[in-house]
Write a protein that holds these residues in place. Structure first.
Motif, PDB file in Angstrom:
ATOM      1  N   VAL A 121     -48.013 -21.425  21.972  1.00 25.40           N
ATOM      2  CA  VAL A 121     -46.602 -21.767  21.813  1.00 25.40           C
ATOM      3  C   VAL A 121     -46.388 -23.199  22.258  1.00 25.40           C
ATOM      4  O   VAL A 121     -46.726 -23.561  23.391  1.00 25.40           O
ATOM      5  CB  VAL A 121     -45.691 -20.826  22.636  1.00 25.40           C
ATOM      6  N   THR A 122     -45.825 -24.025  21.372  1.00 24.84           N
ATOM      7  CA  THR A 122     -45.485 -25.411  21.704  1.00 24.84           C
ATOM      8  C   THR A 122     -44.170 -25.767  21.019  1.00 24.84           C
ATOM      9  O   THR A 122     -43.595 -24.965  20.286  1.00 24.84           O
ATOM     10  CB  THR A 122     -46.557 -26.412  21.225  1.00 24.84           C
ATOM     11  N   ASP A 123     -43.735 -27.019  21.249  1.00 26.00           N
ATOM     12  CA  ASP A 123     -42.642 -27.510  20.425  1.00 26.00           C
ATOM     13  C   ASP A 123     -43.228 -28.137  19.165  1.00 26.00           C
ATOM     14  O   ASP A 123     -44.440 -28.082  18.932  1.00 26.00           O
ATOM     15  CB  ASP A 123     -41.738 -28.468  21.197  1.00 26.00           C
ATOM     16  N   TRP A 124     -42.381 -28.756  18.339  1.00 20.99           N
ATOM     17  CA  TRP A 124     -42.841 -29.275  17.055  1.00 20.99           C
ATOM     18  C   TRP A 124     -43.689 -30.526  17.193  1.00 20.99           C
ATOM     19  O   TRP A 124     -44.275 -30.991  16.215  1.00 20.99           O
ATOM     20  CB  TRP A 124     -41.645 -29.552  16.139  1.00 20.99           C
ATOM     21  N   LYS A 125     -43.762 -31.065  18.419  1.00 21.11           N
ATOM     22  CA  LYS A 125     -44.631 -32.216  18.662  1.00 21.11           C
ATOM     23  C   LYS A 125     -45.921 -31.818  19.379  1.00 21.11           C
ATOM     24  O   LYS A 125     -46.732 -32.662  19.722  1.00 21.11           O
ATOM     25  CB  LYS A 125     -43.891 -33.282  19.465  1.00 21.11           C
ATOM     26  N   LEU A 147     -48.585 -27.858  12.910  1.00 22.09           N
ATOM     27  CA  LEU A 147     -48.084 -29.014  13.659  1.00 22.09           C
ATOM     28  C   LEU A 147     -48.089 -30.270  12.802  1.00 22.09           C
ATOM     29  O   LEU A 147     -47.153 -31.085  12.866  1.00 22.09           O
ATOM     30  CB  LEU A 147     -48.939 -29.258  14.907  1.00 22.09           C
ATOM     31  N   LYS A 148     -49.107 -30.444  12.013  1.00 21.65           N
ATOM     32  CA  LYS A 148     -49.194 -31.622  11.156  1.00 21.65           C
ATOM     33  C   LYS A 148     -48.003 -31.676  10.205  1.00 21.65           C
ATOM     34  O   LYS A 148     -47.442 -32.758   9.951  1.00 21.65           O
ATOM     35  CB  LYS A 148     -50.505 -31.604  10.376  1.00 21.65           C
ATOM     36  N   ILE A 149     -47.592 -30.531   9.692  1.00 19.44           N
ATOM     37  CA  ILE A 149     -46.440 -30.476   8.790  1.00 19.44           C
ATOM     38  C   ILE A 149     -45.142 -30.718   9.556  1.00 19.44           C
ATOM     39  O   ILE A 149     -44.283 -31.501   9.142  1.00 19.44           O
ATOM     40  CB  ILE A 149     -46.401 -29.117   8.072  1.00 19.44           C
ATOM     41  N   LEU A 150     -44.999 -30.059  10.705  1.00 19.72           N
ATOM     42  CA  LEU A 150     -43.764 -30.162  11.477  1.00 19.72           C
ATOM     43  C   LEU A 150     -43.542 -31.556  12.051  1.00 19.72           C
ATOM     44  O   LEU A 150     -42.403 -32.028  12.145  1.00 19.72           O
ATOM     45  CB  LEU A 150     -43.766 -29.129  12.602  1.00 19.72           C
ATOM     46  N   ARG A 151     -44.612 -32.208  12.442  1.00 16.11           N
ATOM     47  CA  ARG A 151     -44.473 -33.547  13.024  1.00 16.11           C
ATOM     48  C   ARG A 151     -43.911 -34.555  12.031  1.00 16.11           C
ATOM     49  O   ARG A 151     -43.402 -35.600  12.420  1.00 16.11           O
ATOM     50  CB  ARG A 151     -45.827 -34.031  13.542  1.00 16.11           C
ATOM     51  N   ALA A 152     -44.005 -34.224  10.759  1.00 16.61           N
ATOM     52  CA  ALA A 152     -43.475 -35.131   9.737  1.00 16.61           C
ATOM     53  C   ALA A 152     -41.966 -35.023   9.615  1.00 16.61           C
ATOM     54  O   ALA A 152     -41.344 -35.803   8.895  1.00 16.61           O
ATOM     55  CB  ALA A 152     -44.126 -34.821   8.390  1.00 16.61           C
ATOM     56  N   ASN A 177     -37.428 -26.736  20.528  1.00 17.18           N
ATOM     57  CA  ASN A 177     -37.767 -26.144  19.240  1.00 17.18           C
ATOM     58  C   ASN A 177     -39.156 -25.544  19.371  1.00 17.18           C
ATOM     59  O   ASN A 177     -39.906 -25.910  20.285  1.00 17.18           O
ATOM     60  CB  ASN A 177     -37.679 -27.161  18.093  1.00 17.18           C
ATOM     61  N   VAL A 178     -39.509 -24.602  18.515  1.00 19.52           N
ATOM     62  CA  VAL A 178     -40.699 -23.781  18.773  1.00 19.52           C
ATOM     63  C   VAL A 178     -41.594 -23.638  17.554  1.00 19.52           C
ATOM     64  O   VAL A 178     -41.122 -23.393  16.438  1.00 19.52           O
ATOM     65  CB  VAL A 178     -40.276 -22.364  19.245  1.00 19.52           C
ATOM     66  N   LEU A 179     -42.880 -23.791  17.825  1.00 17.04           N
ATOM     67  CA  LEU A 179     -43.925 -23.343  16.916  1.00 17.04           C
ATOM     68  C   LEU A 179     -44.780 -22.362  17.700  1.00 17.04           C
ATOM     69  O   LEU A 179     -45.429 -22.742  18.675  1.00 17.04           O
ATOM     70  CB  LEU A 179     -44.776 -24.509  16.421  1.00 17.04           C
ATOM     71  N   ALA A 180     -44.749 -21.111  17.304  1.00 17.83           N
ATOM     72  CA  ALA A 180     -45.574 -20.076  17.932  1.00 17.83           C
ATOM     73  C   ALA A 180     -46.540 -19.543  16.879  1.00 17.83           C
ATOM     74  O   ALA A 180     -46.113 -19.189  15.780  1.00 17.83           O
ATOM     75  CB  ALA A 180     -44.700 -18.947  18.470  1.00 17.83           C
ATOM     76  N   THR A 181     -47.829 -19.503  17.208  1.00 22.11           N
ATOM     77  CA  THR A 181     -48.825 -19.093  16.226  1.00 22.11           C
ATOM     78  C   THR A 181     -49.929 -18.268  16.873  1.00 22.11           C
ATOM     79  O   THR A 181     -49.979 -18.102  18.086  1.00 22.11           O
ATOM     80  CB  THR A 181     -49.485 -20.316  15.552  1.00 22.11           C
TER      81      THR A 181
END
Length: 264
Positions: A224-228, A250-255, A237-241
């Motif tokens: 679990v991290t944020d989008w960066k 992350l590569k997509i979200l960082r854009a 904001n959250v990216l959980a995988t």
């Protein structure tokens, strides 16, 4: 029988107490109010949090509490509990089962226990630091899917992505061959932690939204991290995988630059 730390047993009781209050109203027509941020709330959201707080106060009277509906108490305490009494109120008021209760405890900023209870679905997932994650008493793990192609990615409400000008993330994810489904709020983390899906994306969260899901996903073997890609306690904001597709997402979200705003 699984031997639980006291804090986890209390978290389960608190979530159960809150869920019991909510279930008394679930499926009935309830009066809906609007908060200052225009999100819905009912008297049962508030009563459910009060029920959870009573359980916690009896067991850990010196701990602080931060809840969505009743704010913070004992802010200087070394340990605090984070409560979202009805996560998914929009579903709750429409009689849809995609809501639940979140309870977590952290000590000096480190999450130590968490529970997501889905009373309308009869599922409860929980975790304690270093002890793994369990769904209805059965140990669970995130999926082993290693490629974004074919992975199932869940997301929060589309209006949130519109507000944060982040709809473009779906184009990037779809172009990589992933399956995208709109099952937001806490049930998404239950499916992620038990290996049914590979990721959950949210453009905005508050501490009570992500505390329980975070320790559960981590104890189930995910990330679990944020989008960066930052994993500090204050992520908004959250990216959980499942961990295996984290870098690709992350590569997509960082854009996509997310503008700062207060979360719902």
């Amino acid at each position: 029988m699984l031997c639980m730390p006291d804090e986890l047993a209390v978290a389960l009781r608190a979530a159960g107490a809150a869920g019991a209050v909510a279930m008394r109203a679930f499926g009935r027509k309830v009066r809906v109010e609007r908060k200052a941020d225009d999100t819905p709330v009912t008297v049962f959201d508030r009563a459910a949090e009060e029920a959870a707080r009573r359980v916690i106060a009896r067991a850990f009277p010196s701990d602080g509490v931060l809840g969505e509906e009743h704010g913070a108490t004992r802010t200087g305490a070394d340990a605090r509990w984070l409560i979202d009494p009805i996560d998914g109120t929009k579903s709750f008021i429409r009689g849809l089962p995609y809501w639940g209760t979140l309870v977590a405890r952290e000590v000096r900023g480190r999450l130590t226990a968490g529970v997501i209870a889905l009373p309308a679905m009869g599922r409860t997932i929980w975790a304690a630091r270093g002890r793994g994650a369990f769904l209805n008493g059965r140990r669970v793990r995130v999926s082993r899917q290693g490629a974004l192609r074919g992975a199932c990615v869940l997301h929060a409400d589309l209006d949130t992505f519109v507000r944060y000008r982040a709809l473009g993330v779906f184009d990037g994810i779809a172009r990589r061959g992933a399956i995208i489904k709109a099952i937001g709020d806490c049930p998404a983390y239950v499916w992620l932690g038990s290996g049914c899906v590979e990721a959950m994306i949210e453009p905005e969260v508050d501490p009570w939204d992500i505390a329980a899901p975070r320790i559960i996903i981590e104890e189930a073997g995910g990330r679990v991290t944020d989008w960066k890609g930052r994993n500090s306690g204050g992520i908004r904001n959250v990216l959980a995988t499942n961990g295996r597709i984290h870098a690709a997402l992350l590569k997509i979200l960082r854009a996509h630059r997310v503008r700062a705003s207060r979360s719902n």
